[in-house]
Design an enzyme around this catalytic site. Structure first.
Site, PDB file in Angstrom:
ATOM      1  N   PRO A 121      74.601  34.832  -3.422  1.00  0.00           N
ATOM      2  CA  PRO A 121      75.746  35.366  -4.139  1.00  0.00           C
ATOM      3  C   PRO A 121      76.646  34.293  -4.752  1.00  0.00           C
ATOM      4  CG  PRO A 121      75.993  35.672  -1.779  1.00  0.00           C
ATOM      5  CD  PRO A 121      74.587  35.235  -2.016  1.00  0.00           C
ATOM      6  N   ASN A 122      77.128  34.637  -5.923  1.00  0.00           N
ATOM      7  CA  ASN A 122      78.108  33.841  -6.687  1.00  0.00           C
ATOM      8  C   ASN A 122      77.498  32.624  -7.374  1.00  0.00           C
ATOM      9  OD1 ASN A 122      80.428  35.499  -5.983  1.00  0.00           O
ATOM     10  ND2 ASN A 122      80.151  34.693  -3.922  1.00  0.00           N
ATOM     11  N   ARG A 128      82.377  28.378 -11.722  1.00  0.00           N
ATOM     12  CA  ARG A 128      83.108  28.681 -10.493  1.00  0.00           C
ATOM     13  C   ARG A 128      83.471  27.379  -9.770  1.00  0.00           C
ATOM     14  NH1 ARG A 128      79.268  29.671  -5.380  1.00  0.00           N
ATOM     15  NH2 ARG A 128      80.781  30.342  -3.841  1.00  0.00           N
ATOM     16  N   TYR A 132      81.583  22.634  -7.012  1.00  0.00           N
ATOM     17  CA  TYR A 132      80.168  22.883  -7.288  1.00  0.00           C
ATOM     18  C   TYR A 132      79.656  22.196  -8.553  1.00  0.00           C
ATOM     19  CZ  TYR A 132      80.778  26.413  -3.672  1.00  0.00           C
ATOM     20  OH  TYR A 132      81.047  27.048  -2.485  1.00  0.00           O
ATOM     21  N   ASN A 160      69.107  28.409  -1.511  1.00  0.00           N
ATOM     22  CA  ASN A 160      70.546  28.261  -1.303  1.00  0.00           C
ATOM     23  C   ASN A 160      71.077  29.680  -1.121  1.00  0.00           C
ATOM     24  OD1 ASN A 160      73.265  27.954  -1.299  1.00  0.00           O
ATOM     25  ND2 ASN A 160      73.357  26.646  -3.129  1.00  0.00           N
ATOM     26  N   ALA A 204      76.937  32.275   0.619  1.00  0.00           N
ATOM     27  CA  ALA A 204      77.667  32.688   1.829  1.00  0.00           C
ATOM     28  C   ALA A 204      76.782  33.439   2.828  1.00  0.00           C
ATOM     29  CB  ALA A 204      78.871  33.540   1.439  1.00  0.00           C
ATOM     30  N   HIS A 223      75.775  31.881   6.271  1.00  0.00           N
ATOM     31  CA  HIS A 223      76.628  31.894   7.467  1.00  0.00           C
ATOM     32  C   HIS A 223      76.677  33.260   8.142  1.00  0.00           C
ATOM     33  CE1 HIS A 223      77.689  28.292   5.330  1.00  0.00           C
ATOM     34  NE2 HIS A 223      78.259  28.987   4.361  1.00  0.00           N
ATOM     35  N   ASP A 238      65.364  36.423   9.438  1.00  0.00           N
ATOM     36  CA  ASP A 238      64.167  37.165   9.871  1.00  0.00           C
ATOM     37  C   ASP A 238      63.110  37.183   8.772  1.00  0.00           C
ATOM     38  OD1 ASP A 238      65.251  37.706  12.350  1.00  0.00           O
ATOM     39  OD2 ASP A 238      65.713  39.806  11.927  1.00  0.00           O
ATOM     40  N   GLU A 292      66.419  24.363   2.900  1.00  0.00           N
ATOM     41  CA  GLU A 292      67.741  24.962   2.662  1.00  0.00           C
ATOM     42  C   GLU A 292      68.592  23.954   1.892  1.00  0.00           C
ATOM     43  OE1 GLU A 292      69.591  25.928   6.395  1.00  0.00           O
ATOM     44  OE2 GLU A 292      71.572  26.269   5.484  1.00  0.00           O
ATOM     45  N   HIS A 344      72.451  23.185   0.053  1.00  0.00           N
ATOM     46  CA  HIS A 344      73.840  23.517  -0.278  1.00  0.00           C
ATOM     47  C   HIS A 344      74.374  22.447  -1.215  1.00  0.00           C
ATOM     48  CE1 HIS A 344      73.809  26.739   2.522  1.00  0.00           C
ATOM     49  NE2 HIS A 344      73.243  25.921   3.384  1.00  0.00           N
ATOM     50  N   ILE A 345      74.933  22.880  -2.298  1.00  0.00           N
ATOM     51  CA  ILE A 345      75.438  21.956  -3.319  1.00  0.00           C
ATOM     52  C   ILE A 345      76.598  21.133  -2.754  1.00  0.00           C
ATOM     53  CG2 ILE A 345      76.578  21.872  -5.585  1.00  0.00           C
ATOM     54  CD1 ILE A 345      75.053  24.599  -6.130  1.00  0.00           C
ATOM     55  N   SER A 346      77.496  21.813  -2.077  1.00  0.00           N
ATOM     56  CA  SER A 346      78.663  21.129  -1.492  1.00  0.00           C
ATOM     57  C   SER A 346      78.320  20.649  -0.077  1.00  0.00           C
ATOM     58  CB  SER A 346      79.847  22.096  -1.433  1.00  0.00           C
ATOM     59  OG  SER A 346      79.564  23.174  -0.554  1.00  0.00           O
ATOM     60  N   ARG A 397      83.964  21.231   4.876  1.00  0.00           N
ATOM     61  CA  ARG A 397      84.748  22.387   4.448  1.00  0.00           C
ATOM     62  C   ARG A 397      85.157  23.244   5.659  1.00  0.00           C
ATOM     63  NH1 ARG A 397      81.722  25.133  -0.402  1.00  0.00           N
ATOM     64  NH2 ARG A 397      83.798  26.071  -0.661  1.00  0.00           N
ATOM     65  N   ARG A 451      81.794  27.586   7.556  1.00  0.00           N
ATOM     66  CA  ARG A 451      80.617  27.148   6.780  1.00  0.00           C
ATOM     67  C   ARG A 451      79.735  26.173   7.572  1.00  0.00           C
ATOM     68  NH1 ARG A 451      81.944  29.008   1.573  1.00  0.00           N
ATOM     69  NH2 ARG A 451      84.181  29.004   1.246  1.00  0.00           N
TER      70      ARG A 451
HETATM   71  C1  DQA Z   1      77.075  26.917  -0.820  1.00  0.00           C
HETATM   72  C2  DQA Z   1      78.022  26.770   0.371  1.00  0.00           C
HETATM   73  C3  DQA Z   1      78.396  28.126   0.931  1.00  0.00           C
HETATM   74  O1  DQA Z   1      79.281  27.989   2.049  1.00  0.00           O
HETATM   75  C4  DQA Z   1      79.098  28.954  -0.119  1.00  0.00           C
HETATM   76  O2  DQA Z   1      79.379  30.251   0.372  1.00  0.00           O
HETATM   77  C5  DQA Z   1      78.319  29.028  -1.399  1.00  0.00           C
HETATM   78  C6  DQA Z   1      77.644  27.837  -1.881  1.00  0.00           C
HETATM   79  C7  DQA Z   1      76.768  25.556  -1.499  1.00  0.00           C
HETATM   80  O3  DQA Z   1      75.813  25.510  -2.271  1.00  0.00           O
HETATM   81  O4  DQA Z   1      77.484  24.572  -1.277  1.00  0.00           O
HETATM   82  O5  DQA Z   1      78.316  30.054  -2.076  1.00  0.00           O
HETATM   83  O6  DQA Z   1      75.839  27.440  -0.345  1.00  0.00           O
END
Ligand code: DQA
Length: 147
Positions: free
Chosen positions: A11-12, A19, A24, A74, A77, A80, A87, A98, A100-102, A107, A111
């Site tokens: 998501p997002n 964003r 990011y 990725n 959210a 978490h 599963d 896995e 994560h950009i950040s 943070r 997270r």
């Molecule tokens: C994220 C980190 C997550 O905590 C956050 O909810 C995201 C992006 C990252 O790529 O840093 O949507 O997965």
């Protein structure tokens, strides 16, 4: 035979580039796909998809059981919160990386925990979108080594 890598985004991440660019970055998912294609090893191809819906991501992981040699994910959210994505990944046999950009560890504390990390062969955090390229390279090398 071409081996497919499935890159999945939660998501997002459709808003990547727009964003919170201070967190990011300014690049988009189209840039991620372009950069990942540039690092594909011979004989590999990839798809990159994004959904804001947990069930859709689960369906794509199930589909990957038949179509993909590895997954770079990725989960946004859902990382978490989602035992269901964990599963689904546990039902996939190839390597999972896995991304994560950040740097999630820098943070909020919510997270810091990832359900997906219980399944992932590797976890890449805080490298910006370069993390996806590292993930693709790693899948290529693990799958090649496994024969
Ligand atoms: C994220 C980190 C997550 O905590 C956050 O909810 C995201 C992006 C990252 O790529 O840093 O949507 O997965």
């Amino acid at each position: 035979m071409t081996r497919m890598i499935s890159i999945l985004n939660g998501p997002n991440l459709n808003l990547l580039g727009k964003r919170q660019p201070q967190i990011y970055g300014a690049e988009t998912l189209a840039d991620v796909e372009w950069n990942c294609r540039a690092v594909l090893a011979e004989g590999f191809d990839l798809t990159l998809r994004q959904s804001n819906h947990e069930g859709q991501i689960i369906d794509w992981i199930h589909e990957a059981r038949e179509t993909a040699c590895g997954i770079v994910i990725n989960p946004g959210a859902f990382t978490h919160t989602s035992i269901a994505i964990l599963d689904a990944l546990n039902a996939f046999e190839g390597p999972v990386i896995e991304v994560h950009i950040s740097n999630v560890h820098k943070r909020e504390s919510f997270r810091h925990h990832s359900y997906v990390s219980l399944r992932a062969e590797g976890v890449i955090v805080g490298l910006g979108i370069e993390g996806y390229e590292a993930g693709v390279r790693r899948i290529c090398s693990l799958v090649t080594k496994a024969g």
